[in-house]
Design a protein around this motif. Structure first.
Motif, PDB file in Angstrom:
ATOM      1  N   ILE A 128       1.100  -0.072  27.056  1.00 13.85           N
ATOM      2  CA  ILE A 128       1.957  -0.397  25.914  1.00 13.85           C
ATOM      3  C   ILE A 128       1.506   0.455  24.737  1.00 13.85           C
ATOM      4  N   SER A 129       2.460   1.077  24.083  1.00 13.66           N
ATOM      5  CA  SER A 129       2.129   1.884  22.912  1.00 13.66           C
ATOM      6  C   SER A 129       1.594   0.983  21.806  1.00 13.66           C
ATOM      7  N   TYR A 130       0.552   1.436  21.144  1.00 12.38           N
ATOM      8  CA  TYR A 130      -0.006   0.673  20.036  1.00 12.38           C
ATOM      9  C   TYR A 130       0.974   0.579  18.862  1.00 12.38           C
ATOM     10  N   ALA A 131       1.986   1.431  18.843  1.00 13.00           N
ATOM     11  CA  ALA A 131       3.003   1.344  17.799  1.00 13.00           C
ATOM     12  C   ALA A 131       3.714  -0.003  17.873  1.00 13.00           C
ATOM     13  N   TYR A 132       3.949  -0.505  19.084  1.00 15.10           N
ATOM     14  CA  TYR A 132       4.581  -1.822  19.237  1.00 15.10           C
ATOM     15  C   TYR A 132       3.647  -2.934  18.780  1.00 15.10           C
ATOM     16  N   ILE A 133       2.377  -2.750  18.994  1.00 21.73           N
ATOM     17  CA  ILE A 133       1.402  -3.770  18.600  1.00 21.73           C
ATOM     18  C   ILE A 133       1.260  -3.792  17.081  1.00 21.73           C
ATOM     19  N   TYR A 134       1.135  -2.607  16.475  1.00 21.87           N
ATOM     20  CA  TYR A 134       0.920  -2.514  15.036  1.00 21.87           C
ATOM     21  C   TYR A 134       2.195  -2.703  14.219  1.00 21.87           C
ATOM     22  N   ALA A 135       3.343  -2.725  14.868  1.00 26.32           N
ATOM     23  CA  ALA A 135       4.607  -2.896  14.137  1.00 26.32           C
ATOM     24  C   ALA A 135       4.662  -4.216  13.386  1.00 26.32           C
ATOM     25  N   ILE A 136       3.909  -5.194  13.837  1.00 27.86           N
ATOM     26  CA  ILE A 136       3.925  -6.499  13.180  1.00 27.86           C
ATOM     27  C   ILE A 136       3.320  -6.438  11.782  1.00 27.86           C
ATOM     28  N   ILE A 137       2.485  -5.473  11.502  1.00 29.71           N
ATOM     29  CA  ILE A 137       1.850  -5.389  10.178  1.00 29.71           C
ATOM     30  C   ILE A 137       2.905  -5.217   9.079  1.00 29.71           C
ATOM     31  N   PRO A 138       3.732  -4.175   9.118  1.00 26.91           N
ATOM     32  CA  PRO A 138       4.739  -4.074   8.061  1.00 26.91           C
ATOM     33  C   PRO A 138       5.825  -5.145   8.153  1.00 26.91           C
ATOM     34  N   ILE A 139       6.129  -5.616   9.367  1.00 26.69           N
ATOM     35  CA  ILE A 139       7.148  -6.659   9.520  1.00 26.69           C
ATOM     36  C   ILE A 139       6.709  -7.935   8.815  1.00 26.69           C
ATOM     37  N   SER A 140       5.491  -8.393   9.099  1.00 27.34           N
ATOM     38  CA  SER A 140       5.015  -9.624   8.467  1.00 27.34           C
ATOM     39  C   SER A 140       4.819  -9.423   6.969  1.00 27.34           C
ATOM     40  N   ALA A 141       4.398  -8.236   6.570  1.00 22.67           N
ATOM     41  CA  ALA A 141       4.224  -7.956   5.142  1.00 22.67           C
ATOM     42  C   ALA A 141       5.568  -7.987   4.414  1.00 22.67           C
ATOM     43  N   LEU A 142       6.630  -7.533   5.068  1.00 18.02           N
ATOM     44  CA  LEU A 142       7.963  -7.615   4.458  1.00 18.02           C
ATOM     45  C   LEU A 142       8.374  -9.068   4.253  1.00 18.02           C
ATOM     46  N   PHE A 143       8.117  -9.901   5.248  1.00 18.54           N
ATOM     47  CA  PHE A 143       8.402 -11.331   5.094  1.00 18.54           C
ATOM     48  C   PHE A 143       7.611 -11.911   3.925  1.00 18.54           C
ATOM     49  N   MET A 144       6.306 -11.638   3.883  1.00 21.41           N
ATOM     50  CA  MET A 144       5.463 -12.181   2.820  1.00 21.41           C
ATOM     51  C   MET A 144       5.890 -11.644   1.455  1.00 21.41           C
ATOM     52  N   PHE A 145       6.254 -10.377   1.403  1.00 17.90           N
ATOM     53  CA  PHE A 145       6.739  -9.751   0.170  1.00 17.90           C
ATOM     54  C   PHE A 145       7.961 -10.515  -0.350  1.00 17.90           C
ATOM     55  N   PHE A 146       8.897 -10.782   0.540  1.00 16.74           N
ATOM     56  CA  PHE A 146      10.094 -11.537   0.176  1.00 16.74           C
ATOM     57  C   PHE A 146       9.723 -12.921  -0.354  1.00 16.74           C
ATOM     58  N   TYR A 147       8.813 -13.607   0.325  1.00 16.00           N
ATOM     59  CA  TYR A 147       8.430 -14.959  -0.092  1.00 16.00           C
ATOM     60  C   TYR A 147       7.748 -14.948  -1.464  1.00 16.00           C
ATOM     61  N   GLU A 148       6.923 -13.951  -1.725  1.00 14.70           N
ATOM     62  CA  GLU A 148       6.239 -13.884  -3.021  1.00 14.70           C
ATOM     63  C   GLU A 148       7.216 -13.563  -4.148  1.00 14.70           C
ATOM     64  N   ILE A 149       8.160 -12.670  -3.917  1.00 13.39           N
ATOM     65  CA  ILE A 149       9.190 -12.371  -4.919  1.00 13.39           C
ATOM     66  C   ILE A 149       9.998 -13.642  -5.199  1.00 13.39           C
ATOM     67  N   ARG A 150      10.292 -14.369  -4.156  1.00  8.10           N
ATOM     68  CA  ARG A 150      11.038 -15.623  -4.293  1.00  8.10           C
ATOM     69  C   ARG A 150      10.263 -16.640  -5.145  1.00  8.10           C
ATOM     70  N   LYS A 151       8.949 -16.702  -4.977  1.00  2.84           N
ATOM     71  CA  LYS A 151       8.124 -17.619  -5.773  1.00  2.84           C
ATOM     72  C   LYS A 151       8.165 -17.248  -7.249  1.00  2.84           C
ATOM     73  N   ILE A 152       8.105 -15.944  -7.538  1.00  6.44           N
ATOM     74  CA  ILE A 152       8.153 -15.494  -8.933  1.00  6.44           C
ATOM     75  C   ILE A 152       9.500 -15.857  -9.558  1.00  6.44           C
ATOM     76  N   ILE A 153      10.585 -15.595  -8.841  1.00  3.50           N
ATOM     77  CA  ILE A 153      11.926 -15.916  -9.346  1.00  3.50           C
ATOM     78  C   ILE A 153      12.048 -17.416  -9.580  1.00  3.50           C
ATOM     79  N   TYR A 154      11.568 -18.206  -8.652  1.00  5.45           N
ATOM     80  CA  TYR A 154      11.609 -19.667  -8.792  1.00  5.45           C
ATOM     81  C   TYR A 154      10.812 -20.123 -10.015  1.00  5.45           C
ATOM     82  N   PHE A 155       9.640 -19.537 -10.205  1.00  3.19           N
ATOM     83  CA  PHE A 155       8.799 -19.899 -11.354  1.00  3.19           C
ATOM     84  C   PHE A 155       9.560 -19.683 -12.660  1.00  3.19           C
TER      85      PHE A 155
END
Length: 165
Positions: A128-155
């Motif tokens: 299995i290419s490590y690209a598939y394994i490491y792809a979760i890093i930016p994917i999860s960071a995008l989710f977390m980025f969205f959640y943090e922006i949402r917290k700021i807007i809510y605040f």
């Protein structure tokens, strides 16, 4: 203003929890299979350990994203308990999410930068290419980025409405 604005669901917001649960269940099932094959049939499978490690990596990052969404990431709030309530509330509602957004921006950027470099590395047993394994890093960071922006807007929405009353 009620907290319902913050609770409004983004169409992808539950996917991290669902996938994290799915990967955890797969890890448990595959680990059980590996134990049975090794100790009952004396035929260990190298691929089981390898795929469990991959699933564990994906589980870890997706669970971190889910924890970020629910504001349950581990943090040290000793300083916040010593500050005046308004200052602590501002730090907790704006400064901390901004720091997270900054850090997640780097995680997204460097995560996407890592993918092309890891295309040529493969896992030993399953290739299995490590690209598939490491792809979760930016994917999860995008989710977390969205959640943090949402917290700021809510605040700001909550605090702006308090000022109107």
């Amino acid at each position: 203003m009620s907290a319902s604005i913050y609770k409004r669901k983004f169409w992808l917001s539950g996917i991290d929890e669902i996938l994290a649960s799915f990967f955890l269940a797969l890890i448990v099932l595959l680990s059980g299979y590996g134990v049975v094959m090794r100790y009952c049939f004396n035929t260990p499978s190298a691929w089981v350990e390898e795929i469990c490690v991959v699933f564990f990596i994906w589980f870890t990052f997706l669970a971190s994203s889910a924890l970020c969404k629910n504001n349950e990431l581990i943090r040290i709030d000793f300083l916040l308990t010593k500050l005046p309530h308004k200052v602590a509330n501002f730090i907790d509602g704006v400064i901390q999410p901004l720091v997270m957004v900054f850090c997640l921006g780097f995680m997204i950027y460097l995560g996407f930068k890592l993918l092309p470099m890891s295309k040529m590395r493969f896992t030993p047993a399953l290739q299995i290419s490590y690209a598939y394994i490491y792809a979760i890093i930016p994917i999860s960071a995008l989710f977390m980025f969205f959640y943090e922006i949402r917290k700021i807007i809510y605040f700001f929405k909550v605090n702006m409405n308090r000022g109107e009353h």
